[in-house]
Write an enzyme that holds these catalytic residues in place. Structure first.
Site, PDB file in Angstrom:
ATOM      1  N   SER A   7       0.800  -1.230   0.000  1.00  0.00           N
ATOM      2  CA  SER A   7       0.000   0.000   0.000  1.00  0.00           C
ATOM      3  C   SER A   7       0.832   1.279   0.000  1.00  0.00           C
ATOM      4  CB  SER A   7      -0.932   0.006   1.205  1.00  0.00           C
ATOM      5  OG  SER A   7      -1.944  -0.944   1.012  1.00  0.00           O
ATOM      6  N   TYR A  66      -2.937  -2.421 -10.451  1.00  0.00           N
ATOM      7  CA  TYR A  66      -2.905  -2.270  -8.987  1.00  0.00           C
ATOM      8  C   TYR A  66      -2.078  -3.383  -8.327  1.00  0.00           C
ATOM      9  CZ  TYR A  66      -4.370  -2.360  -4.140  1.00  0.00           C
ATOM     10  OH  TYR A  66      -4.355  -2.408  -2.759  1.00  0.00           O
ATOM     11  N   TYR A  88      -5.029   3.655   7.900  1.00  0.00           N
ATOM     12  CA  TYR A  88      -6.413   3.136   7.958  1.00  0.00           C
ATOM     13  C   TYR A  88      -7.046   3.430   9.314  1.00  0.00           C
ATOM     14  CZ  TYR A  88      -3.859   0.890   4.297  1.00  0.00           C
ATOM     15  OH  TYR A  88      -3.037   0.679   3.243  1.00  0.00           O
ATOM     16  N   VAL A 125       1.345  -3.839   3.801  1.00  0.00           N
ATOM     17  CA  VAL A 125       1.088  -5.088   4.498  1.00  0.00           C
ATOM     18  C   VAL A 125       2.304  -6.045   4.466  1.00  0.00           C
ATOM     19  CG1 VAL A 125       0.056  -6.424   2.615  1.00  0.00           C
ATOM     20  CG2 VAL A 125      -0.907  -6.604   4.912  1.00  0.00           C
ATOM     21  N   LYS A 148       0.562   3.453  -2.984  1.00  0.00           N
ATOM     22  CA  LYS A 148      -0.575   4.361  -3.172  1.00  0.00           C
ATOM     23  C   LYS A 148      -0.172   5.833  -3.063  1.00  0.00           C
ATOM     24  CE  LYS A 148      -3.676   0.815  -1.289  1.00  0.00           C
ATOM     25  NZ  LYS A 148      -4.303   0.304  -0.060  1.00  0.00           N
TER      26      LYS A 148
END
Ligand code: DON
Length: 307
Positions: A63, A191, A243, A261, A66
């Protein structure tokens, strides 16, 4: 401040905790990570690099990618991006589907999976010419990190594609609200591949330092984003980068940061440096347990915090 000394001290201080937390298993290719690996690296706005621990060990961005795709998409479409994705913390796990239905397919922010799919879709739409979307993303990260050999880890990309059922559900759901312009399969492929780009901790810190330096890469001198945009990306990282643990990260570390992750976290000390950590054991919210601890020690020992 002797930064090398501080990083070495932190490496020694976290040693008793290595192996705590759980390595991610839902992507099978991540499950074999060595839970004892640890690295910490920093690059200052003068372009000086400091590393400690297993700083040459490669891991996938997950992530953290991103942040780079958000930078690329904002540069490509500007503020129009905010018609398709919000910029509020979600208070939900990274792969949650629940908000999407009652918010009509507009993801809460670009750093949760749903938002990242919309951002990647924007990049896919804008990529013409000779470079494919993943080559554009890869080229951006190679330039930021100063290493043309950075590549997609194909085994991880395959593993993500084989088990990415939630991402596929999310992509289809967003598409049903007409908030994806391209084929779901195309967006998912880009992605999964952006998440599988493998970097070292040293490269990760180097590739984030433009956000500490008002949008300018201090090593190449290249302006990557406008200063105002860098400030705003940092704000999104602070409020959404972890998050449903973003508040806890702000409380403990107090820096804009983005987790992945696979166990990496990149953090930004505006005006000073970028710091990256790697330790694959995750806490119950899916963020690196020892990595967060190391950054907490870093903030406490150096006094670096945006607060
Ligand atoms: O989409 C996924 O599930 C992964 N490729 C990335 C998730 C991730 O890194 C969540 N962050 N902590």
């Amino acid at each position: 401040m002797d930064l090398q000394h501080t990083l070495d001290d932190i490496r020694d201080a976290v040693r008793p905790y290595l192996g705590e937390g759980k390595v991610a298993r839902y992507i099978p290719a991540l499950a074999s990570a060595d839970p004892k690996k640890f690295a910490i690296a920093a690059v200052t706005v003068d372009g000086e690099q400091f590393v400690s621990g297993d700083a040459d060990h490669r891991f996938s961005l997950q992530s953290i990618s991103k942040v780079f795709t958000l930078t690329l998409a904002l540069n490509a479409v500007g503020a129009d991006l905010w018609k398709r994705v919000g910029r509020e913390p979600s208070g939900s796990p990274f792969n949650s589907l629940v908000q999407l239905e009652y918010e009509h397919g507009i993801p809460r922010n670009p750093l949760i999976n749903a938002g990242a799919l919309v951002v990647t879709d924007a990049i896919v739409s804008r990529c013409g010419g000779t470079l494919s979307p993943i080559e554009t993303i890869l080229g951006f990260i190679r330039d930021r990190a100063g290493n043309d050999a950075i590549a997609v880890d194909e085994e991880i990309a395959r593993s993500e594609a084989e088990t990415g059922f939630r991402n596929a559900a999310m992509g289809n759901f967003i598409k049903s609200f007409k908030n994806l312009d391209n084929d779901v399969a195309t967006v998912l492929d880009v992605y999964f591949r952006q998440c599988s780009i493998a970097v070292t901790c040293a490269e990760l810190s180097r590739s984030m330092v433009y956000l500490a330096n008002g949008g300018v890469d201090p090593v190449s001198g290249e302006r990557v984003v406008a200063a105002e945009r860098a400030r705003r990306i940092n704000a999104i990282m602070l409020t959404c980068g972890h998050y449903d643990a973003s508040g806890d990260f702000a409380y403990r570390v107090g820096l804009p940061g983005k987790s992945g992750v696979s166990g990496g976290i990149a953090a930004v000390v505006p005006g000073k440096m970028a710091v990256a950590v790697y330790s694959p054991g995750l806490n119950e919210r899916g963020n690196s347990l020892v990595g967060t601890l190391a950054l907490e020690m870093f903030a406490a020992r150096t006094g670096n915090s945006v607060f």
